[in-house]
Design a protein around this motif. Structure first.
Motif, PDB file in Angstrom:
ATOM      1  N   VAL A   4       0.841  -1.201   0.000  1.00 13.62           N
ATOM      2  CA  VAL A   4       0.000   0.000   0.000  1.00 13.62           C
ATOM      3  C   VAL A   4       0.873   1.247   0.000  1.00 13.62           C
ATOM      4  CG1 VAL A   4      -1.689   1.319   1.328  1.00 13.62           C
ATOM      5  CG2 VAL A   4      -1.939  -1.154   1.115  1.00 13.62           C
ATOM      6  N   LEU A   5       1.889   1.252   0.837  1.00 13.89           N
ATOM      7  CA  LEU A   5       2.803   2.395   0.902  1.00 13.89           C
ATOM      8  C   LEU A   5       3.522   2.588  -0.427  1.00 13.89           C
ATOM      9  CD1 LEU A   5       4.036   4.623   2.608  1.00 13.89           C
ATOM     10  CD2 LEU A   5       5.742   2.982   3.390  1.00 13.89           C
ATOM     11  N   SER A   6       3.959   1.492  -1.037  1.00 13.86           N
ATOM     12  CA  SER A   6       4.617   1.584  -2.343  1.00 13.86           C
ATOM     13  C   SER A   6       3.672   2.138  -3.401  1.00 13.86           C
ATOM     14  CB  SER A   6       5.123   0.209  -2.781  1.00 13.86           C
ATOM     15  OG  SER A   6       6.091  -0.270  -1.884  1.00 13.86           O
ATOM     16  N   ALA A   7       2.423   1.683  -3.382  1.00 14.36           N
ATOM     17  CA  ALA A   7       1.442   2.168  -4.356  1.00 14.36           C
ATOM     18  C   ALA A   7       1.180   3.651  -4.186  1.00 14.36           C
ATOM     19  CB  ALA A   7       0.144   1.373  -4.229  1.00 14.36           C
ATOM     20  N   VAL A   8       1.078   4.101  -2.930  1.00  5.32           N
ATOM     21  CA  VAL A   8       0.848   5.519  -2.659  1.00  5.32           C
ATOM     22  C   VAL A   8       2.033   6.344  -3.146  1.00  5.32           C
ATOM     23  CG1 VAL A   8       0.621   7.224  -0.808  1.00  5.32           C
ATOM     24  CG2 VAL A   8      -0.755   5.147  -0.761  1.00  5.32           C
ATOM     25  N   LEU A   9       3.246   5.887  -2.891  1.00  9.78           N
ATOM     26  CA  LEU A   9       4.432   6.606  -3.343  1.00  9.78           C
ATOM     27  C   LEU A   9       4.507   6.680  -4.857  1.00  9.78           C
ATOM     28  CD1 LEU A   9       7.121   5.364  -0.798  1.00  9.78           C
ATOM     29  CD2 LEU A   9       6.062   7.618  -0.935  1.00  9.78           C
ATOM     30  N   ILE A  10       4.138   5.614  -5.551  1.00  6.55           N
ATOM     31  CA  ILE A  10       4.146   5.619  -7.011  1.00  6.55           C
ATOM     32  C   ILE A  10       3.115   6.605  -7.546  1.00  6.55           C
ATOM     33  CG2 ILE A  10       3.595   4.225  -9.047  1.00  6.55           C
ATOM     34  CD1 ILE A  10       4.959   1.852  -7.586  1.00  6.55           C
ATOM     35  N   VAL A  11       1.936   6.599  -6.965  1.00  9.33           N
ATOM     36  CA  VAL A  11       0.892   7.533  -7.396  1.00  9.33           C
ATOM     37  C   VAL A  11       1.342   8.973  -7.171  1.00  9.33           C
ATOM     38  CG1 VAL A  11      -1.436   8.368  -6.892  1.00  9.33           C
ATOM     39  CG2 VAL A  11      -1.023   5.929  -7.141  1.00  9.33           C
ATOM     40  N   LEU A  12       1.948   9.244  -6.011  1.00  7.61           N
ATOM     41  CA  LEU A  12       2.423  10.607  -5.720  1.00  7.61           C
ATOM     42  C   LEU A  12       3.554  11.025  -6.656  1.00  7.61           C
ATOM     43  CD1 LEU A  12       2.359  10.695  -1.820  1.00  7.61           C
ATOM     44  CD2 LEU A  12       0.817  11.842  -3.407  1.00  7.61           C
ATOM     45  N   ALA A  13       4.378  10.076  -7.062  1.00  9.55           N
ATOM     46  CA  ALA A  13       5.490  10.405  -7.961  1.00  9.55           C
ATOM     47  C   ALA A  13       4.984  10.856  -9.329  1.00  9.55           C
ATOM     48  CB  ALA A  13       6.411   9.202  -8.103  1.00  9.55           C
ATOM     49  N   PHE A  14       3.869  10.283  -9.767  1.00 11.13           N
ATOM     50  CA  PHE A  14       3.342  10.627 -11.082  1.00 11.13           C
ATOM     51  C   PHE A  14       2.215  11.658 -11.026  1.00 11.13           C
ATOM     52  CE2 PHE A  14       5.271   6.477 -11.851  1.00 11.13           C
ATOM     53  CZ  PHE A  14       6.083   6.790 -12.930  1.00 11.13           C
ATOM     54  N   ALA A  15       1.895  12.110  -9.853  1.00  7.54           N
ATOM     55  CA  ALA A  15       0.812  13.092  -9.719  1.00  7.54           C
ATOM     56  C   ALA A  15       1.299  14.441 -10.216  1.00  7.54           C
ATOM     57  CB  ALA A  15       0.359  13.193  -8.273  1.00  7.54           C
ATOM     58  N   SER A  16       0.452  15.130 -10.928  1.00  8.19           N
ATOM     59  CA  SER A  16       0.787  16.474 -11.395  1.00  8.19           C
ATOM     60  C   SER A  16       0.019  17.481 -10.555  1.00  8.19           C
ATOM     61  CB  SER A  16       0.437  16.630 -12.876  1.00  8.19           C
ATOM     62  OG  SER A  16      -0.949  16.480 -13.053  1.00  8.19           O
ATOM     63  N   PRO A  17       0.495  18.697 -10.481  1.00 10.97           N
ATOM     64  CA  PRO A  17      -0.203  19.698  -9.673  1.00 10.97           C
ATOM     65  C   PRO A  17      -1.596  19.973 -10.227  1.00 10.97           C
ATOM     66  CG  PRO A  17       1.514  20.733 -10.982  1.00 10.97           C
ATOM     67  CD  PRO A  17       1.650  19.255 -11.164  1.00 10.97           C
ATOM     68  N   ALA A  18      -2.514  20.202  -9.332  1.00  7.63           N
ATOM     69  CA  ALA A  18      -3.890  20.501  -9.747  1.00  7.63           C
ATOM     70  C   ALA A  18      -3.953  21.924 -10.269  1.00  7.63           C
ATOM     71  CB  ALA A  18      -4.828  20.324  -8.571  1.00  7.63           C
ATOM     72  N   LEU A  19      -4.466  22.058 -11.465  1.00  7.46           N
ATOM     73  CA  LEU A  19      -4.602  23.379 -12.055  1.00  7.46           C
ATOM     74  C   LEU A  19      -6.075  23.750 -12.076  1.00  7.46           C
ATOM     75  CD1 LEU A  19      -2.101  22.955 -15.012  1.00  7.46           C
ATOM     76  CD2 LEU A  19      -1.699  24.108 -12.843  1.00  7.46           C
ATOM     77  N   ALA A  20      -6.331  25.019 -12.134  1.00  9.71           N
ATOM     78  CA  ALA A  20      -7.710  25.496 -12.098  1.00  9.71           C
ATOM     79  C   ALA A  20      -8.361  25.510 -13.478  1.00  9.71           C
ATOM     80  CB  ALA A  20      -7.741  26.891 -11.484  1.00  9.71           C
ATOM     81  N   VAL A  21      -7.640  25.096 -14.490  1.00 15.48           N
ATOM     82  CA  VAL A  21      -8.183  25.115 -15.850  1.00 15.48           C
ATOM     83  C   VAL A  21      -9.275  24.053 -15.953  1.00 15.48           C
ATOM     84  CG1 VAL A  21      -7.647  24.819 -18.282  1.00 15.48           C
ATOM     85  CG2 VAL A  21      -5.984  25.889 -16.772  1.00 15.48           C
ATOM     86  N   ASN A  22     -10.443  24.483 -16.358  1.00 21.39           N
ATOM     87  CA  ASN A  22     -11.565  23.567 -16.551  1.00 21.39           C
ATOM     88  C   ASN A  22     -11.447  22.896 -17.910  1.00 21.39           C
ATOM     89  OD1 ASN A  22     -12.723  24.358 -14.110  1.00 21.39           O
ATOM     90  ND2 ASN A  22     -13.758  26.084 -15.082  1.00 21.39           N
ATOM     91  N   PRO A  23     -11.907  21.661 -18.026  1.00 18.89           N
ATOM     92  CA  PRO A  23     -11.851  20.988 -19.334  1.00 18.89           C
ATOM     93  C   PRO A  23     -12.599  21.746 -20.430  1.00 18.89           C
ATOM     94  CG  PRO A  23     -12.300  19.402 -17.594  1.00 18.89           C
ATOM     95  CD  PRO A  23     -12.351  20.765 -16.968  1.00 18.89           C
ATOM     96  N   SER A  24     -13.633  22.465 -20.051  1.00 21.62           N
ATOM     97  CA  SER A  24     -14.388  23.212 -21.068  1.00 21.62           C
ATOM     98  C   SER A  24     -13.583  24.374 -21.645  1.00 21.62           C
ATOM     99  CB  SER A  24     -15.689  23.735 -20.463  1.00 21.62           C
ATOM    100  OG  SER A  24     -15.413  24.646 -19.418  1.00 21.62           O
ATOM    101  N   GLU A  25     -12.570  24.830 -20.926  1.00 18.26           N
ATOM    102  CA  GLU A  25     -11.735  25.944 -21.395  1.00 18.26           C
ATOM    103  C   GLU A  25     -10.628  25.468 -22.320  1.00 18.26           C
ATOM    104  OE1 GLU A  25     -10.049  27.981 -18.036  1.00 18.26           O
ATOM    105  OE2 GLU A  25     -11.930  27.957 -16.957  1.00 18.26           O
ATOM    106  N   MET A  26     -10.276  24.210 -22.242  1.00 16.98           N
ATOM    107  CA  MET A  26      -9.106  23.704 -22.953  1.00 16.98           C
ATOM    108  C   MET A  26      -9.313  23.720 -24.460  1.00 16.98           C
ATOM    109  SD  MET A  26      -8.201  20.606 -20.361  1.00 16.98           S
ATOM    110  CE  MET A  26      -6.603  20.222 -21.008  1.00 16.98           C
ATOM    111  N   LEU A  27      -8.215  23.969 -25.167  1.00 15.60           N
ATOM    112  CA  LEU A  27      -8.227  23.959 -26.628  1.00 15.60           C
ATOM    113  C   LEU A  27      -8.088  22.542 -27.133  1.00 15.60           C
ATOM    114  CD1 LEU A  27      -5.880  27.018 -27.209  1.00 15.60           C
ATOM    115  CD2 LEU A  27      -8.346  26.950 -27.527  1.00 15.60           C
ATOM    116  N   LYS A  28      -8.652  22.283 -28.292  1.00 13.05           N
ATOM    117  CA  LYS A  28      -8.615  20.931 -28.860  1.00 13.05           C
ATOM    118  C   LYS A  28      -7.216  20.575 -29.367  1.00 13.05           C
ATOM    119  CE  LYS A  28     -13.450  20.461 -29.660  1.00 13.05           C
ATOM    120  NZ  LYS A  28     -13.736  20.514 -28.268  1.00 13.05           N
TER     121      LYS A  28
END
Length: 156
Positions: A4-28
C-alpha cells in the motif's frame, strides 16, 4: 502494508499539480493548449495576486484564461497575446514585470526597504553602544552622608 505504501508513493510520484483550468476551457489542439498553459504561468491573477491564472479559481482568472485561448485560436503569437493582456490590465498582470520606469518600485523597492531596515538596526545598536543617556550627576555631600548612614544601619 508495504504494498500500500509503495502504491501511494508511485501515485504521488506521477501526480501532477492541480490546475484550475476547466476541461471546457481547454483547446482541442494540444500544441495550442500547451502554449496557453505556458502563457498562463506568466500571467498573474489580479484577484489572488500571488498565483498564476492557471492556478487560480477566481472568476477573473477564468476570464483571462479564456482570453488567452481565444487570442491563440485567432492566430496571435505569444508576444501578441501578452501585449494584448498587458494593454488591457497593465504590467502588473505579468508575474515577471519588465524593468522600466513604471515598474521601478517593484524591482528596487525590496532593496531600498532592506537597506532602510539595516540603517535603523545599525543606528539603534550604535546609539546603544555609545550610551545615549548622560551619566548620573555625582551625589551631593548631604546625599553621601545619608547614604553612608543607611549603609551603616543595614550592616550587621
Amino acid at each position: 502494508m508495504r504494498r500500500v505504501l509503495s502504491a501511494v508513493l508511485i501515485v504521488l510520484a506521477f501526480a501532477s499539480p492541480a490546475l484550475a483550468v476547466n476541461p471546457s476551457e481547454m483547446l482541442k489542439d494540444p500544441a495550442q493548449e500547451h502554449r496557453a498553459r505556458e502563457l498562463g504561468k506568466d500571467l498573474r491573477c489580479l484577484v489572488c495576486q500571488n498565483q498564476s491564472i492557471d492556478d487560480s479559481d477566481a472568476d477573473l482568472a477564468k476570464d483571462l484564461r479564456v482570453i488567452v485561448r481565444e487570442r491563440i485560436s485567432a492566430g496571435d503569437s505569444d508576444d501578441q497575446v501578452k501585449t494584448f493582456v498587458v494593454d488591457r490590465y497593465g504590467d502588473y498582470v505579468l508575474l515577471k514585470p519588465p524593468f522600466k520606469g513604471t515598474t521601478l518600485v517593484l524591482w528596487v523597492g525590496p532593496f531600498v526597504l532592506f537597506a532602510a531596515g539595516l540603517w535603523v538596526v545599525f543606528g539603534f545598536y550604535r546609539r546603544r553602544a555609545t550610551g545615549s543617556q548622560p551619566p548620573p550627576a555625582p551625589l551631593s555631600a548631604e546625599e553621601q552622608r545619608r547614604l553612608d548612614k543607611l549603609l551603616k544601619e543595614k550592616s550587621p
